[in-house]
Design a protein around this motif. Structure first.
Motif, PDB file in Angstrom:
ATOM      1  N   GLY A 178       0.817  -1.211   0.000  1.00 53.90           N
ATOM      2  CA  GLY A 178       0.000   0.000   0.000  1.00 53.90           C
ATOM      3  C   GLY A 178       0.850   1.260   0.000  1.00 53.90           C
ATOM      4  O   GLY A 178       0.565   2.212  -0.733  1.00 53.90           O
ATOM      5  N   VAL A 179       1.910   1.257   0.806  1.00 60.41           N
ATOM      6  CA  VAL A 179       2.812   2.414   0.858  1.00 60.41           C
ATOM      7  C   VAL A 179       3.477   2.627  -0.494  1.00 60.41           C
ATOM      8  O   VAL A 179       3.566   3.753  -0.998  1.00 60.41           O
ATOM      9  CB  VAL A 179       3.874   2.219   1.966  1.00 60.41           C
ATOM     10  CG1 VAL A 179       4.960   3.282   1.843  1.00 60.41           C
ATOM     11  CG2 VAL A 179       3.219   2.295   3.336  1.00 60.41           C
ATOM     12  N   LEU A 180       3.946   1.532  -1.096  1.00 64.49           N
ATOM     13  CA  LEU A 180       4.576   1.633  -2.409  1.00 64.49           C
ATOM     14  C   LEU A 180       3.586   2.132  -3.457  1.00 64.49           C
ATOM     15  O   LEU A 180       3.921   2.959  -4.308  1.00 64.49           O
ATOM     16  CB  LEU A 180       5.143   0.269  -2.828  1.00 64.49           C
ATOM     17  CG  LEU A 180       6.383  -0.210  -2.062  1.00 64.49           C
ATOM     18  CD1 LEU A 180       6.712  -1.646  -2.446  1.00 64.49           C
ATOM     19  CD2 LEU A 180       7.572   0.698  -2.368  1.00 64.49           C
ATOM     20  N   PHE A 181       2.354   1.625  -3.390  1.00 65.28           N
ATOM     21  CA  PHE A 181       1.320   2.024  -4.350  1.00 65.28           C
ATOM     22  C   PHE A 181       1.014   3.512  -4.219  1.00 65.28           C
ATOM     23  O   PHE A 181       0.963   4.241  -5.210  1.00 65.28           O
ATOM     24  CB  PHE A 181       0.059   1.194  -4.100  1.00 65.28           C
ATOM     25  CG  PHE A 181      -1.074   1.511  -5.035  1.00 65.28           C
ATOM     26  CD1 PHE A 181      -0.986   1.196  -6.378  1.00 65.28           C
ATOM     27  CD2 PHE A 181      -2.228   2.113  -4.561  1.00 65.28           C
ATOM     28  CE1 PHE A 181      -2.025   1.489  -7.249  1.00 65.28           C
ATOM     29  CE2 PHE A 181      -3.271   2.414  -5.424  1.00 65.28           C
ATOM     30  CZ  PHE A 181      -3.166   2.096  -6.775  1.00 65.28           C
ATOM     31  N   LEU A 182       0.839   3.967  -2.982  1.00 63.03           N
ATOM     32  CA  LEU A 182       0.493   5.370  -2.746  1.00 63.03           C
ATOM     33  C   LEU A 182       1.671   6.312  -2.992  1.00 63.03           C
ATOM     34  O   LEU A 182       1.475   7.524  -3.084  1.00 63.03           O
ATOM     35  CB  LEU A 182      -0.011   5.552  -1.314  1.00 63.03           C
ATOM     36  CG  LEU A 182      -1.374   4.903  -0.997  1.00 63.03           C
ATOM     37  CD1 LEU A 182      -1.666   4.983   0.495  1.00 63.03           C
ATOM     38  CD2 LEU A 182      -2.488   5.555  -1.792  1.00 63.03           C
ATOM     39  N   SER A 183       2.860   5.758  -3.104  1.00 54.77           N
ATOM     40  CA  SER A 183       4.029   6.605  -3.336  1.00 54.77           C
ATOM     41  C   SER A 183       4.266   6.891  -4.819  1.00 54.77           C
ATOM     42  O   SER A 183       5.205   7.607  -5.173  1.00 54.77           O
ATOM     43  CB  SER A 183       5.281   5.946  -2.741  1.00 54.77           C
ATOM     44  OG  SER A 183       5.600   4.750  -3.437  1.00 54.77           O
ATOM     45  N   GLN A 184       3.425   6.346  -5.679  1.00 52.41           N
ATOM     46  CA  GLN A 184       3.554   6.627  -7.110  1.00 52.41           C
ATOM     47  C   GLN A 184       3.366   8.123  -7.368  1.00 52.41           C
ATOM     48  O   GLN A 184       2.548   8.784  -6.728  1.00 52.41           O
ATOM     49  CB  GLN A 184       2.496   5.848  -7.898  1.00 52.41           C
ATOM     50  CG  GLN A 184       2.660   4.342  -7.851  1.00 52.41           C
ATOM     51  CD  GLN A 184       1.546   3.666  -8.621  1.00 52.41           C
ATOM     52  OE1 GLN A 184       1.683   3.347  -9.795  1.00 52.41           O
ATOM     53  NE2 GLN A 184       0.425   3.450  -7.966  1.00 52.41           N
ATOM     54  N   ALA A 185       4.083   8.640  -8.366  1.00 55.19           N
ATOM     55  CA  ALA A 185       4.022  10.067  -8.671  1.00 55.19           C
ATOM     56  C   ALA A 185       2.615  10.520  -9.015  1.00 55.19           C
ATOM     57  O   ALA A 185       2.234  11.665  -8.735  1.00 55.19           O
ATOM     58  CB  ALA A 185       4.962  10.381  -9.832  1.00 55.19           C
ATOM     59  N   SER A 186       1.802   9.634  -9.586  1.00 58.70           N
ATOM     60  CA  SER A 186       0.465  10.017 -10.035  1.00 58.70           C
ATOM     61  C   SER A 186      -0.448  10.445  -8.890  1.00 58.70           C
ATOM     62  O   SER A 186      -1.442  11.137  -9.114  1.00 58.70           O
ATOM     63  CB  SER A 186      -0.185   8.862 -10.799  1.00 58.70           C
ATOM     64  OG  SER A 186      -0.245   7.688 -10.003  1.00 58.70           O
ATOM     65  N   PHE A 187      -0.117  10.058  -7.655  1.00 56.78           N
ATOM     66  CA  PHE A 187      -0.938  10.466  -6.515  1.00 56.78           C
ATOM     67  C   PHE A 187      -0.684  11.923  -6.126  1.00 56.78           C
ATOM     68  O   PHE A 187      -1.438  12.493  -5.344  1.00 56.78           O
ATOM     69  CB  PHE A 187      -0.677   9.544  -5.314  1.00 56.78           C
ATOM     70  CG  PHE A 187      -1.381   8.217  -5.424  1.00 56.78           C
ATOM     71  CD1 PHE A 187      -2.666   8.055  -4.925  1.00 56.78           C
ATOM     72  CD2 PHE A 187      -0.773   7.145  -6.046  1.00 56.78           C
ATOM     73  CE1 PHE A 187      -3.323   6.849  -5.031  1.00 56.78           C
ATOM     74  CE2 PHE A 187      -1.418   5.923  -6.158  1.00 56.78           C
ATOM     75  CZ  PHE A 187      -2.696   5.778  -5.656  1.00 56.78           C
ATOM     76  N   GLY A 188       0.366  12.486  -6.668  1.00 60.80           N
ATOM     77  CA  GLY A 188       0.633  13.891  -6.386  1.00 60.80           C
ATOM     78  C   GLY A 188       1.226  14.118  -5.011  1.00 60.80           C
ATOM     79  O   GLY A 188       1.848  13.233  -4.423  1.00 60.80           O
ATOM     80  N   HIS A 189       0.982  15.324  -4.499  1.00 60.59           N
ATOM     81  CA  HIS A 189       1.620  15.735  -3.249  1.00 60.59           C
ATOM     82  C   HIS A 189       0.689  16.680  -2.515  1.00 60.59           C
ATOM     83  O   HIS A 189       0.075  17.549  -3.133  1.00 60.59           O
ATOM     84  CB  HIS A 189       2.943  16.441  -3.579  1.00 60.59           C
ATOM     85  CG  HIS A 189       3.987  16.293  -2.531  1.00 60.59           C
ATOM     86  ND1 HIS A 189       4.016  17.060  -1.396  1.00 60.59           N
ATOM     87  CD2 HIS A 189       5.054  15.464  -2.461  1.00 60.59           C
ATOM     88  CE1 HIS A 189       5.065  16.716  -0.669  1.00 60.59           C
ATOM     89  NE2 HIS A 189       5.710  15.752  -1.284  1.00 60.59           N
ATOM     90  N   ILE A 190       0.561  16.514  -1.203  1.00 64.80           N
ATOM     91  CA  ILE A 190      -0.299  17.425  -0.453  1.00 64.80           C
ATOM     92  C   ILE A 190       0.436  18.749  -0.227  1.00 64.80           C
ATOM     93  O   ILE A 190       1.655  18.785  -0.158  1.00 64.80           O
ATOM     94  CB  ILE A 190      -0.752  16.818   0.899  1.00 64.80           C
ATOM     95  CG1 ILE A 190       0.441  16.521   1.798  1.00 64.80           C
ATOM     96  CG2 ILE A 190      -1.575  15.571   0.690  1.00 64.80           C
ATOM     97  CD1 ILE A 190       0.033  16.096   3.206  1.00 64.80           C
ATOM     98  N   PRO A 191      -0.292  19.866  -0.150  1.00 61.43           N
ATOM     99  CA  PRO A 191       0.335  21.186  -0.043  1.00 61.43           C
ATOM    100  C   PRO A 191       1.243  21.317   1.178  1.00 61.43           C
ATOM    101  O   PRO A 191       0.969  20.762   2.248  1.00 61.43           O
ATOM    102  CB  PRO A 191      -0.867  22.131   0.068  1.00 61.43           C
ATOM    103  CG  PRO A 191      -1.983  21.398  -0.588  1.00 61.43           C
ATOM    104  CD  PRO A 191      -1.749  19.952  -0.268  1.00 61.43           C
ATOM    105  N   GLN A 192       2.308  22.064   1.004  1.00 62.45           N
ATOM    106  CA  GLN A 192       3.255  22.301   2.084  1.00 62.45           C
ATOM    107  C   GLN A 192       3.910  23.664   1.882  1.00 62.45           C
ATOM    108  O   GLN A 192       3.681  24.355   0.898  1.00 62.45           O
ATOM    109  CB  GLN A 192       4.316  21.200   2.101  1.00 62.45           C
ATOM    110  CG  GLN A 192       5.058  21.042   0.788  1.00 62.45           C
ATOM    111  CD  GLN A 192       5.980  19.835   0.774  1.00 62.45           C
ATOM    112  OE1 GLN A 192       6.536  19.458   1.793  1.00 62.45           O
ATOM    113  NE2 GLN A 192       6.147  19.227  -0.391  1.00 62.45           N
TER     114      GLN A 192
END
Length: 366
Positions: free
Chosen positions: A31-45
């Motif tokens: 799950g961590v590897l799957f969610l780490s794909q670039a297509s999931f983007g990035h939350i604002p910071q």
């Protein structure tokens, strides 16, 4: 003997527990590897997050709607809803033959006439006074995995290479059926400017878009785009998120003003008081593009239920309408033809014309 049986039972229980924990750990790693794909983007910071915190639509943890809104409104559990979506009967919700889509050479269309071409669901291209405005282009897949939320047969014939150079790429929110990672990354060299809601630019910057291309707006915030073009972000009643982090970016609709006309880009939205507010603020809307499809009583507040479509049209007061968010994906349980009937009925209720183009058809706006 009894002691041995007890010891064996205890060891067996420990072994089963160890196996279950191992599987969970493996699934967790996957799950961590799957969610780490670039297509999931990035939350604002960073600075982007600091700007978000100043928004009146941010409660300190997440963006919120103008009126209290829950995502799930039915009496079924989320598990039951997802089970139905993934494994339920789709005999009426998905066409069994390919839909007839017109393949138009978009690069040869006239520059001196205003027009719109709809590609199915919420993706469409506008030519306004010679400027190309591409809205929510989804041409590859509308979910994190290709085997879920598949496009209807025949509706996948347009790709980024078919698009002309884009002056304004408008993204209403970051859900997968509105923001296609592969599409926007392929288009980047030919996109002059991205217009979207607060926080969504974090995905684009993570995907190597230069920050100077990004225009992120809060509700009711306007920007002068130059050459007689203006855009104002207006409210919507929806939610956002590409992964487990929900509502960290802002969903929006947009009033897009060109030298000739104002187009209202509705995005995804349930009915709410914002429709009347927008209609009073922008009294010159020539064409309003409304969400119509993928609604359900289980999420009745975040998508437009059919009984409200005509009411939205009356309150917006536009000269004419077009409905989208249908005819390409199955995200709900209604028939795939039902939104078209909704549009006809809403036209009668509002007394206003409703454009109903075929996918790929050129509709001239003069």
């Amino acid at each position: 003997m009894g002691t041995m049986r007890l010891r064996f039972a205890k060891n067996k229980k420990l072994m089963i527990t160890a196996i279950i924990l191992s599987v969970l750990f493996i699934l967790g790693d996957v799950g961590v590897l799957f969610l780490s794909q670039a297509s999931f983007g990035h939350i604002p910071q960073g600075k982007r997050l600091e700007r978000i915190k100043q928004s009146p639509n941010y409660d300190g943890k997440q963006f919120v709607n103008e009126v209290e809104t829950v995502t799930m409104t039915g009496d079924r559990s989320v598990f039951a809803v997802w089970k139905d979506f993934l494994f339920g009967d789709k005999s009426q919700t998905v066409p069994d033959t390919a839909l007839n889509v017109i393949k138009t050479d978009l690069k040869l269309l006239p520059q001196d006439r205003d027009w719109i071409v709809w590609f199915g669901h919420s993706s469409y291209l506008l030519n306004l006074s010679g400027k190309k405005v591409l809205v929510d282009p989804v041409f590859y897949q509308g979910s994190p995995v290709s085997f879920v939320n598949k496009m209807f047969k025949g509706t996948d014939i347009y790709k980024p290479a078919d698009m002309p150079d884009i002056d304004y790429l408008v993204i209403t929110h970051d859900h997968w059926d509105h923001l296609d990672y592969r599409v926007v990354t392929e288009l980047e060299p030919r996109v002059k400017r991205v217009v979207t809601g607060l926080g969504v630019g974090e995905h684009f910057e993570y995907w190597k878009y230069p920050v100077e291309k990004l225009t992120e707006l809060d509700w009711w915030e306007s920007v002068d785009l130059g050459e007689g073009f203006y855009v104002t972000a207006t409210p919507a009643r929806h939610f956002s998120g590409r992964d487990l982090h929900q509502n960290k970016t802002l969903w929006a609709s947009f009033a897009f003003k060109s030298p000739k006309r104002t187009i209202w880009i509705g995005g995804d939205s349930g009915y709410g008081p914002h429709f009347e507010k927008i209609g009073k603020k922008f009294t010159d809307i020539d064409l309003a593009i409304l969400e119509n499809g993928q609604y359900n009583k289980d999420w009745s507040l975040i998508h437009t239920m059919p009984e409200y479509l005509g009411k939205e049209m009356v309150e917006l007061g536009a000269n004419r309408y077009m409905t989208v968010h249908h005819s390409k994906f199955c995200l709900s349980k209604h028939s795939y033809t039902e939104p078209l009937e909704n549009a006809k009925r809403a036209a009668q209720e509002s007394g206003k014309p409703v454009l109903m183009p075929q996918m790929g058809e050129v509709v001239y706006l003069e």
